[in-house]
Design a protein around this motif. Structure first.
Motif, PDB file in Angstrom:
ATOM      1  N   SER A 150       0.772  -0.877   0.398  1.00  0.00           N
ATOM      2  CA  SER A 150      -0.048  -0.200  -0.322  1.00  0.00           C
ATOM      3  C   SER A 150       0.997   1.143  -0.129  1.00  0.00           C
ATOM      4  N   GLY A 193      -1.935   4.102  -4.156  1.00  0.00           N
ATOM      5  CA  GLY A 193      -3.299   2.810  -4.519  1.00  0.00           C
ATOM      6  C   GLY A 193      -1.808   1.721  -3.279  1.00  0.00           C
ATOM      7  N   ASP A 194      -3.303   0.482  -3.657  1.00  0.00           N
ATOM      8  CA  ASP A 194      -3.310  -0.325  -3.492  1.00  0.00           C
ATOM      9  C   ASP A 194      -1.885  -2.166  -4.935  1.00  0.00           C
ATOM     10  N   SER A 195      -0.715  -1.962  -5.119  1.00  0.00           N
ATOM     11  CA  SER A 195      -0.248  -3.017  -6.168  1.00  0.00           C
ATOM     12  C   SER A 195      -0.237  -4.130  -4.929  1.00  0.00           C
ATOM     13  N   THR A 214      -7.583  -3.893  -6.671  1.00  0.00           N
ATOM     14  CA  THR A 214      -9.099  -2.783  -6.392  1.00  0.00           C
ATOM     15  C   THR A 214      -8.849  -4.552  -4.963  1.00  0.00           C
ATOM     16  N   GLY A 224     -11.223  -6.128  -2.238  1.00  0.00           N
ATOM     17  CA  GLY A 224     -12.707  -5.993  -1.081  1.00  0.00           C
ATOM     18  C   GLY A 224     -12.486  -6.382  -0.020  1.00  0.00           C
ATOM     19  N   LYS A 271      -9.997  -6.812  -8.753  1.00  0.00           N
ATOM     20  CA  LYS A 271      -9.844  -6.145 -10.156  1.00  0.00           C
ATOM     21  C   LYS A 271      -8.140  -6.443  -9.936  1.00  0.00           C
TER      22      LYS A 271
END
Length: 365
Positions: A290, A294-296, A316, A318, A329
């Protein structure tokens, strides 16, 4: 003089020019040297992403309480004559637990019973005289009323006498006695607590966003951080309102407690079990990096000559369950991702797979 100054300037220019030339020459040689060096592959652990059976749930914290549990109180004041239980005794329903001095009530009962006997005799005599025609009907009615009054007096005294003998309202485990023999007690004094530990209830709260997932009879699991207790149960109550201050909904569940290991007031971790979902793409939470962007997740790709390189893919995320997190995603089934060693990686870096250390691959409880 001018000739010497000119020669000095020429020599100084040659020295400065040589220094500048040497600096540029050194930097160029270093750049050429470094450009020819290939950094070694970074060792990482990896896992192949596969669709899993997702077991979603709602996590909460709760407090245990017995399905039946009360503080036993004195009904009628007086001196304690007997304490017929010890701490943590298992008692039966209607078992006598405490005896208050009842000599006065017994004497009153004897007097009331004697008065009832006299009233019944008077009523019998009045009926006999009335049947012979020498007694008035009003006399019989008065005598009968006296009998009923005497019976009511006996019942009243008997009730007061029964209040001096305190019994268990249900079977369970009784707590520490709070009164002693010879102590004078008043009505309302708590003398012990009684708890039925065979069935326990758990009160907890969930966010209002989860109301749609709450159903009567829904499965829950509870676990205690003390003693390793865990049990399964069912939802038996849902508060029909949301707390306007906390925006939480109160829920009550019931679980079995056959060993009595769980006691009222304990802290519990609660999980409402929701229907399982098939084909969910999930990854270990350790694979996610993070940042402000964003998150990767680093995905391992095969380059020239079968060399392995990583590609930083923004994803993305969840729901979370146990050690895994749902990837909505960015990933596809079959992608091989890095699960540890990301702190030394950049996009396009070469890697070497080292799966000698295996990570927990459970989908959670």
């Amino acid at each position: 003089m001018f000739k010497r100054l000119f020669i000095a300037i020429i020599l100084l220019g040659l020295v400065v020019g040589g220094i500048v030339w040497f600096k540029f020459f050194r930097d160029e040689m270093i750049a050429q040297f470094l450009s020819g060096m290939t950094p070694p592959p970074v060792p990482v652990t990896s896992v192949t992403v596969e669709p899993v059976t997702w077991e979603p749930g709602i996590d909460a914290v709760g407090t245990s309480l017995s399905a039946q549990g009360v503080d036993l109180a004195i009904e009628s004041g007086g001196l304690v004559r007997e304490v017929k239980f010890k701490a943590n005794d298992t008692v039966d329903r209607d078992q006598v637990l405490l005896q208050i001095d009842d000599d006065s009530e017994r004497a009153s009962l004897t007097a009331a019973q004697a008065a009832l006997t006299v009233a019944e005799a008077e009523a019998s005599r009045a009926r006999t005289l009335s049947e012979r025609g020498v007694g008035a009907a009003s006399t019989v009615e008065s005598a009968v009323a006296q009998v009923e009054s005497a019976r009511a007096q006996v019942a009243q005294v008997q009730t007061a006498l029964d209040a001096k003998k305190l019994s268990a309202p249900f079977a369970g485990v009784i707590g520490i006695p709070r009164v002693e023999v010879g102590q004078y007690v008043t009505p309302g004094t708590i003398y012990a607590t009684l708890q039925d530990l065979t069935r326990m209830r758990v009160d907890f709260s969930v966010p209002e966003q989860q109301i749609a997932n709450l159903v009567m009879g829904g499965a829950v699991s509870v676990a205690s951080e003390v003693g390793g207790f865990s049990a399964e149960g069912r939802i038996i109550g849902i508060e029909p309102r949301v707390d306007p201050n906390s925006r939480l909904v109160s829920v009550r569940a019931e679980v079995e407690n056959p060993t009595g290991q769980l006691v009222p007031g304990q802290f519990l971790r609660v999980r409402i079990l929701l229907p399982a979902e098939q084909g969910v793409v999930a990854a270990p939470q350790t694979a996610v990096s993070s940042s402000l962007y964003g998150d990767s997740i680093y995905v391992i790709r095969t380059g020239e000559g079968d060399e392995l390189k990583v590609e930083q893919v923004f994803v993305t995320l969840g729901r979370r369950s146990g050690t895994r997190i749902e990837v909505v995603k960015g990933l596809a089934a079959g992608d091989r991702i890095v699960t540890s060693g990301q702190n030394r990686l950049t996009n396009g870096a070469k890697v070497r797979i080292d799966d000698s250390v295996t990570l927990d691959d459970k989908t959670g409880n």
